[in-house]
Motif scaffolding. Structure first.
Motif, PDB file in Angstrom:
ATOM      1  N   UNK A  72      32.999 -51.388  -2.317  1.00 20.47           N
ATOM      2  CA  UNK A  72      32.817 -51.776  -3.817  1.00 20.47           C
ATOM      3  C   UNK A  72      34.094 -51.183  -4.290  1.00 20.47           C
ATOM      4  N   UNK A  73      34.443 -51.951  -5.262  1.00 22.85           N
ATOM      5  CA  UNK A  73      35.762 -51.538  -6.185  1.00 22.85           C
ATOM      6  C   UNK A  73      35.587 -50.482  -7.086  1.00 22.85           C
ATOM      7  N   UNK A  74      36.223 -49.492  -7.074  1.00 22.54           N
ATOM      8  CA  UNK A  74      35.863 -48.332  -8.262  1.00 22.54           C
ATOM      9  C   UNK A  74      36.995 -48.133  -9.054  1.00 22.54           C
ATOM     10  N   UNK A  75      36.625 -47.729 -10.337  1.00 18.67           N
ATOM     11  CA  UNK A  75      37.802 -47.649 -11.426  1.00 18.67           C
ATOM     12  C   UNK A  75      38.569 -46.293 -11.061  1.00 18.67           C
ATOM     13  N   UNK A  76      39.746 -46.490 -11.077  1.00 18.63           N
ATOM     14  CA  UNK A  76      40.534 -45.100 -10.944  1.00 18.63           C
ATOM     15  C   UNK A  76      41.565 -45.092 -11.981  1.00 18.63           C
ATOM     16  N   UNK A  77      41.880 -43.719 -12.547  1.00 18.89           N
ATOM     17  CA  UNK A  77      43.049 -43.829 -13.624  1.00 18.89           C
ATOM     18  C   UNK A  77      44.328 -43.711 -12.827  1.00 18.89           C
ATOM     19  N   UNK A  78      45.272 -44.722 -13.039  1.00 23.04           N
ATOM     20  CA  UNK A  78      46.534 -45.000 -12.515  1.00 23.04           C
ATOM     21  C   UNK A  78      47.412 -44.545 -13.424  1.00 23.04           C
ATOM     22  N   UNK A  79      48.625 -43.795 -13.070  1.00 17.49           N
ATOM     23  CA  UNK A  79      49.496 -43.872 -14.221  1.00 17.49           C
ATOM     24  C   UNK A  79      50.553 -42.821 -13.901  1.00 17.49           C
ATOM     25  N   UNK A  80      51.021 -42.909 -15.078  1.00 15.08           N
ATOM     26  CA  UNK A  80      51.748 -42.557 -15.857  1.00 15.08           C
ATOM     27  C   UNK A  80      53.174 -42.365 -15.015  1.00 15.08           C
ATOM     28  N   UNK A  81      53.678 -41.327 -14.774  1.00 10.31           N
ATOM     29  CA  UNK A  81      55.066 -41.437 -14.205  1.00 10.31           C
ATOM     30  C   UNK A  81      55.402 -40.212 -13.434  1.00 10.31           C
ATOM     31  N   UNK A  82      56.111 -40.286 -12.326  1.00  6.59           N
ATOM     32  CA  UNK A  82      56.653 -39.155 -11.430  1.00  6.59           C
ATOM     33  C   UNK A  82      58.061 -38.991 -11.524  1.00  6.59           C
TER      34      UNK A  82
END
Ligand code: NI
Ligand code: NI
Ligand code: NI
Lengths: 112, 112, 112
Positions: free
Chosen positions: C90-100
């Motif tokens: 199942x797909x799960x929601x994750x926090x993606x982001x920001x910047x490196x």
């Protein structure tokens, strides 16, 4: 031990094939990345080169010889937050060009 | 404080998916850029990795394990400025490969 | 002499146009490379910026202001070598982001 550096060179697309060939003739391995941007958003090419310290000058000369400054027409970007004057709607010719080159120190260099 | 380095690794396209998966399994964040070049102009992938100093060896082992040297046929480039001999017209097999890896010092590392 | 640094910033594609415009307004030359990856394999953009030492903080603020963390659904990768549990499908929601963001020392900077 040979001290190596990484050269990152950003050149215009129009010059990149000639420069690639110069590198091949000089036995300099260069990896090419397709890039865009700088102020004019035009296409350019980013070269990554691992090179012995004493050959940096040679690489610089090849880049300088190959990179041309050109006139290019651009339409100035319209910013919402500044008041526009009438000229903003017309393309203007600007000198684009050349190349931007960085020399970076490296701590390790491996080939597998 | 953890000392971080940047690893720039150029690997062949054929090896890049396997290497990506190795990085994911090892919890190593790698950014992939599509690149070309080196002498054979074949497609390759440039990985950018920010890594703790003490994990460099682990990254190297993953790259070395994954990167294969392969035979590849290429037609030697014809240069206008050298006299051609007859063999220049035929493809020759050369060993392509592996990976080229640079470790660079960094002064700051941020994640937002 | 002005001390220059190279900033390498990896931001999400969704934020890259806004950030490009911020750089243009601030008269900061940035080269953009299309990239992928990190854990979620989503599209991102890698910026290369040559900048005077005393403007690093300004660049950081622009990146931090522009880069958003977002929820994103992903389907966890199925590894052959681990036993799967039922949730893996199942797909799960994750926090993606920001910047490196990396700041690297440079030894030479040239514009031709
Ligand atoms: Ni010329
Ligand atoms: Ni293998
Ligand atoms: Ni915002």
């Amino acid at each position: 031990m040979t001290i190596m550096k990484m050269i990152i060179a950003i050149v215009q697309d129009k010059d990149s094939n000639v420069l690639s060939n110069e590198f091949i003739e000089a036995d300099i391995r260069a990896t090419k990345l397709s890039s865009t941007g700088g102020f004019l958003r035009s296409g350019n090419t980013t070269f990554l080169i691992g090179i012995e310290d004493e050959r940096i000058e040679e690489v610089m000369k090849l880049i300088e010889k190959t990179s041309h400054t050109r006139g290019q027409f651009m339409t100035p970007q319209v910013n919402m937050d500044v008041s526009m004057d009438a000229s903003a709607a017309y393309p203007v010719e600007v000198q684009v060009g050349g190349a931007t080159v960085f020399v970076l120190p490296i701590e390790q260099f491996h080939q597998f």
